[in-house]
Motif scaffolding. Sequence first.
Motif, mmCIF file in Angstrom:
data_model
loop_
_atom_site.group_PDB
_atom_site.id
_atom_site.type_symbol
_atom_site.label_atom_id
_atom_site.label_comp_id
_atom_site.label_asym_id
_atom_site.label_seq_id
_atom_site.Cartn_x
_atom_site.Cartn_y
_atom_site.Cartn_z
ATOM 1 N N ARG A 1 0.848 -1.192 0.000
ATOM 2 C CA ARG A 1 0.000 0.000 0.000
ATOM 3 C C ARG A 1 0.883 1.241 0.000
ATOM 4 O O ARG A 1 2.087 1.166 0.228
ATOM 5 C CB ARG A 1 -0.932 0.009 1.210
ATOM 6 N N ALA A 2 0.257 2.381 -0.243
ATOM 7 C CA ALA A 2 1.022 3.613 -0.412
ATOM 8 C C ALA A 2 1.946 3.889 0.770
ATOM 9 O O ALA A 2 3.076 4.352 0.592
ATOM 10 C CB ALA A 2 0.073 4.788 -0.639
ATOM 11 N N ALA A 3 1.497 3.609 1.984
ATOM 12 C CA ALA A 3 2.304 3.941 3.159
ATOM 13 C C ALA A 3 3.440 2.955 3.401
ATOM 14 O O ALA A 3 4.412 3.283 4.077
ATOM 15 C CB ALA A 3 1.410 4.000 4.407
ATOM 16 N N ARG A 4 3.338 1.746 2.853
ATOM 17 C CA ARG A 4 4.400 0.744 2.993
ATOM 18 C C ARG A 4 4.347 -0.188 1.777
ATOM 19 O O ARG A 4 3.814 -1.286 1.836
ATOM 20 C CB ARG A 4 4.250 -0.043 4.306
ATOM 21 N N PRO A 5 4.919 0.257 0.660
ATOM 22 C CA PRO A 5 4.815 -0.502 -0.580
ATOM 23 C C PRO A 5 5.722 -1.721 -0.610
ATOM 24 O O PRO A 5 6.505 -1.975 0.315
ATOM 25 C CB PRO A 5 5.218 0.530 -1.639
ATOM 26 N N LYS A 6 5.634 -2.449 -1.733
ATOM 27 C CA LYS A 6 6.195 -3.802 -1.786
ATOM 28 C C LYS A 6 7.696 -3.855 -1.549
ATOM 29 O O LYS A 6 8.191 -4.853 -1.016
ATOM 30 C CB LYS A 6 5.864 -4.459 -3.125
ATOM 31 N N GLN A 7 8.450 -2.796 -1.919
ATOM 32 C CA GLN A 7 9.895 -2.870 -1.745
ATOM 33 C C GLN A 7 10.306 -2.987 -0.281
ATOM 34 O O GLN A 7 11.398 -3.457 0.022
ATOM 35 C CB GLN A 7 10.601 -1.668 -2.381
ATOM 36 N N PHE A 8 9.430 -2.601 0.628
ATOM 37 C CA PHE A 8 9.763 -2.661 2.056
ATOM 38 C C PHE A 8 9.128 -3.872 2.749
ATOM 39 O O PHE A 8 9.147 -3.960 3.983
ATOM 40 C CB PHE A 8 9.324 -1.368 2.736
ATOM 41 N N LEU A 9 8.582 -4.800 1.961
ATOM 42 C CA LEU A 9 7.939 -5.992 2.510
ATOM 43 C C LEU A 9 8.827 -7.219 2.298
ATOM 44 O O LEU A 9 9.514 -7.334 1.286
ATOM 45 C CB LEU A 9 6.588 -6.225 1.839
ATOM 46 N N PRO A 10 8.790 -8.183 3.228
ATOM 47 C CA PRO A 10 9.585 -9.415 3.089
ATOM 48 C C PRO A 10 8.844 -10.453 2.252
ATOM 49 O O PRO A 10 8.326 -11.442 2.777
ATOM 50 C CB PRO A 10 9.762 -9.861 4.543
ATOM 51 N N LEU A 11 8.799 -10.261 0.937
ATOM 52 C CA LEU A 11 8.010 -11.129 0.070
ATOM 53 C C LEU A 11 8.717 -12.424 -0.307
ATOM 54 O O LEU A 11 8.074 -13.400 -0.676
ATOM 55 C CB LEU A 11 7.626 -10.380 -1.211
ATOM 56 N N THR A 12 10.051 -12.439 -0.240
ATOM 57 C CA THR A 12 10.789 -13.624 -0.675
ATOM 58 C C THR A 12 11.625 -14.257 0.435
ATOM 59 O O THR A 12 12.387 -15.191 0.164
ATOM 60 C CB THR A 12 11.723 -13.262 -1.845
ATOM 61 N N GLY A 13 11.502 -13.778 1.656
ATOM 62 C CA GLY A 13 12.300 -14.298 2.754
ATOM 63 C C GLY A 13 12.172 -13.409 3.973
ATOM 64 O O GLY A 13 11.257 -12.590 4.062
ATOM 65 N N PRO A 14 13.097 -13.520 4.912
ATOM 66 C CA PRO A 14 12.987 -12.762 6.166
ATOM 67 C C PRO A 14 13.260 -11.274 6.034
ATOM 68 O O PRO A 14 12.883 -10.499 6.901
ATOM 69 C CB PRO A 14 14.021 -13.437 7.080
ATOM 70 N N THR A 15 13.942 -10.852 4.976
ATOM 71 C CA THR A 15 14.241 -9.435 4.795
ATOM 72 C C THR A 15 13.462 -8.884 3.602
ATOM 73 O O THR A 15 13.004 -9.628 2.734
ATOM 74 C CB THR A 15 15.749 -9.213 4.569
ATOM 75 N N SER A 16 13.328 -7.565 3.576
ATOM 76 C CA SER A 16 12.524 -6.933 2.528
ATOM 77 C C SER A 16 13.267 -6.952 1.193
ATOM 78 O O SER A 16 14.479 -7.168 1.123
ATOM 79 C CB SER A 16 12.194 -5.496 2.921
ATOM 80 N N LEU A 17 12.517 -6.676 0.111
ATOM 81 C CA LEU A 17 13.131 -6.585 -1.210
ATOM 82 C C LEU A 17 14.168 -5.466 -1.247
ATOM 83 O O LEU A 17 15.237 -5.607 -1.861
ATOM 84 C CB LEU A 17 12.064 -6.347 -2.271
ATOM 85 N N PHE A 18 13.881 -4.344 -0.606
ATOM 86 C CA PHE A 18 14.837 -3.242 -0.526
ATOM 87 C C PHE A 18 16.109 -3.679 0.191
ATOM 88 O O PHE A 18 17.231 -3.384 -0.251
ATOM 89 C CB PHE A 18 14.196 -2.056 0.185
ATOM 90 N N GLN A 19 15.962 -4.396 1.300
ATOM 91 C CA GLN A 19 17.133 -4.874 2.027
ATOM 92 C C GLN A 19 17.917 -5.891 1.196
ATOM 93 O O GLN A 19 19.149 -5.913 1.245
ATOM 94 C CB GLN A 19 16.701 -5.486 3.361
ATOM 95 N N ASN A 20 17.214 -6.732 0.443
ATOM 96 C CA ASN A 20 17.909 -7.673 -0.435
ATOM 97 C C ASN A 20 18.732 -6.929 -1.485
ATOM 98 O O ASN A 20 19.851 -7.343 -1.819
ATOM 99 C CB ASN A 20 16.900 -8.584 -1.141
ATOM 100 N N THR A 21 18.185 -5.833 -2.015
ATOM 101 C CA THR A 21 18.909 -5.033 -2.996
ATOM 102 C C THR A 21 20.139 -4.394 -2.364
ATOM 103 O O THR A 21 21.235 -4.391 -2.952
ATOM 104 C CB THR A 21 17.998 -3.953 -3.593
ATOM 105 N N LEU A 22 19.986 -3.851 -1.158
ATOM 106 C CA LEU A 22 21.136 -3.286 -0.444
ATOM 107 C C LEU A 22 22.221 -4.338 -0.221
ATOM 108 O O LEU A 22 23.413 -4.069 -0.411
ATOM 109 C CB LEU A 22 20.686 -2.731 0.909
ATOM 110 N N THR A 23 21.810 -5.521 0.183
ATOM 111 C CA THR A 23 22.774 -6.590 0.447
ATOM 112 C C THR A 23 23.544 -6.969 -0.814
ATOM 113 O O THR A 23 24.735 -7.296 -0.761
ATOM 114 C CB THR A 23 22.042 -7.824 1.003
ATOM 115 N N ARG A 24 22.882 -6.891 -1.956
ATOM 116 C CA ARG A 24 23.508 -7.283 -3.227
ATOM 117 C C ARG A 24 24.630 -6.324 -3.631
ATOM 118 O O ARG A 24 25.476 -6.674 -4.457
ATOM 119 C CB ARG A 24 22.440 -7.345 -4.315
ATOM 120 N N VAL A 25 24.646 -5.116 -3.076
ATOM 121 C CA VAL A 25 25.659 -4.134 -3.487
ATOM 122 C C VAL A 25 26.615 -3.798 -2.337
ATOM 123 O O VAL A 25 27.115 -2.677 -2.229
ATOM 124 C CB VAL A 25 24.996 -2.842 -4.027
ATOM 125 N N THR A 26 26.871 -4.783 -1.484
ATOM 126 C CA THR A 26 27.737 -4.538 -0.326
ATOM 127 C C THR A 26 29.189 -4.938 -0.561
ATOM 128 O O THR A 26 30.027 -4.713 0.313
ATOM 129 C CB THR A 26 27.215 -5.302 0.909
#
Length: 475
Positions: A23-48
Amino acid sequence: MSKLIVPVILAGGQGTRLWPMSRAARPKQFLPLTGPTSLFQNTLTRVTNAEVYAPAVVVTNADYRFIVAEQAAELDLALSGILLEPVARNTAVAIAAAAAFVSDRFGPDAVLHILPSDHDVTAGDGYWLALREALAAASNGELVTFGIKPTHPETGFGYIQSEASVGAGVRPVQRFVEKPNAERAAQMLAEGGYFWNSGMFMIGAESFLRECETLAPETLNAARGAVSKAKSDLDFIRLDEIAFATAPNISVDYAIFEKTAKAAVVAVDFGWSDLGSWDAVWKGAARDASENLTQGNVTLDNVTNSLIVTDHAHVAVNGLDDIAVVATNDAVYVGRLSEAQKVGAMVKVLRAGKDTVGLTEIHKTAYRPWGGYASVLNGDRFQVKRLFVKPGKKLSLQKHHHRAEHWIVVRGTAEVTVDGTITTLSENQSIYLPLGCVHRLANPGKIELELIEVQTGSYLGEDDIIRIEDEFGRA
């Protein structure tokens, strides 16, 4: 890699096709759709990887600034900057502003890796090979897009036509193709030479800005003005609203990539999904023997090829095929899984209704930089909420004109200030906050504080808050 890449993560979208979870206040990038961490966090982890990447720059909506900061902090990752878009203007000006910022911070020869924050990517050997190929081309002035080798005739993506092939370096883009119908998508797959447009790019900062100057001068002027007049706010960089708002509302594909002679593509076949709809989530996840994906409390009987997700109620489904059921504590979506792209149209219908627009904007649970709250019960002149406060965090020093509150500690330790008097409460203890008192709630402990708040009064809206002091800059 001799030159560090500056990752730029775009985290401002609203992800309406994954309603009601997103939803607008908490969209999908901040949700844990594929595991324990959010999609945004997964993206951050990929560029560490510090041998490849500099700390990331995040471009996001101002409303999401605390979510971005908190989710980065949970991973203990430093960022090069969090740029706040004051208004929505699509990806062209967002990327141009990031390029201007990175050019100022890292130098004009810096190379940016533009990444959506809500994609599911497998960073294996194919990923790193493509990265090296794209970096070499971008360092030479080309504007590189990543083209995904298609696995099926997909109608939800745009396509790139090119003579590129996986592992064979970067090749010129012949043309971009709009989202096709099913017949055309199947035809392109059979012909070969077409790739899904991933929305990921590798660009030199000054190369991109020079193309903007030629092809999209209004976008460039807006971006440069927004960056040059930006103001720091805590850990954030607020782009200037007046300058930013002058930018055309246009994607980077239309503004630059479909016009430039420098567009190139690197073909890749690493695992990738834009997770743009519930059927995409289903395709990318591990499923049971009946091809069902379930999350949460679910019971199935004679169900096949379906997705059932719940974060609250127990969902039982019987005798169905090709069904999507997504249940939250205030809304349930049911539809054909194969027609999941139509969820976005359903959201538009909900937004148009005054009684349903709220279902597209906020969850029953609202997240704040200090924790959050969930509505439990509403009635005439009273409301019950569950509050949760992170260790070491505190709410603003505030008062209300129309309501009194009663706090009961369920778990943890609460430090409560009422008109200058500080009281420490432990589990099962409570305190009364009379109408008009100046108060603050803090968690001095090492575990999350959870309490029940009972509000009573003539008006219980969230806008009845007079903030006197606030460590998050909201006073």
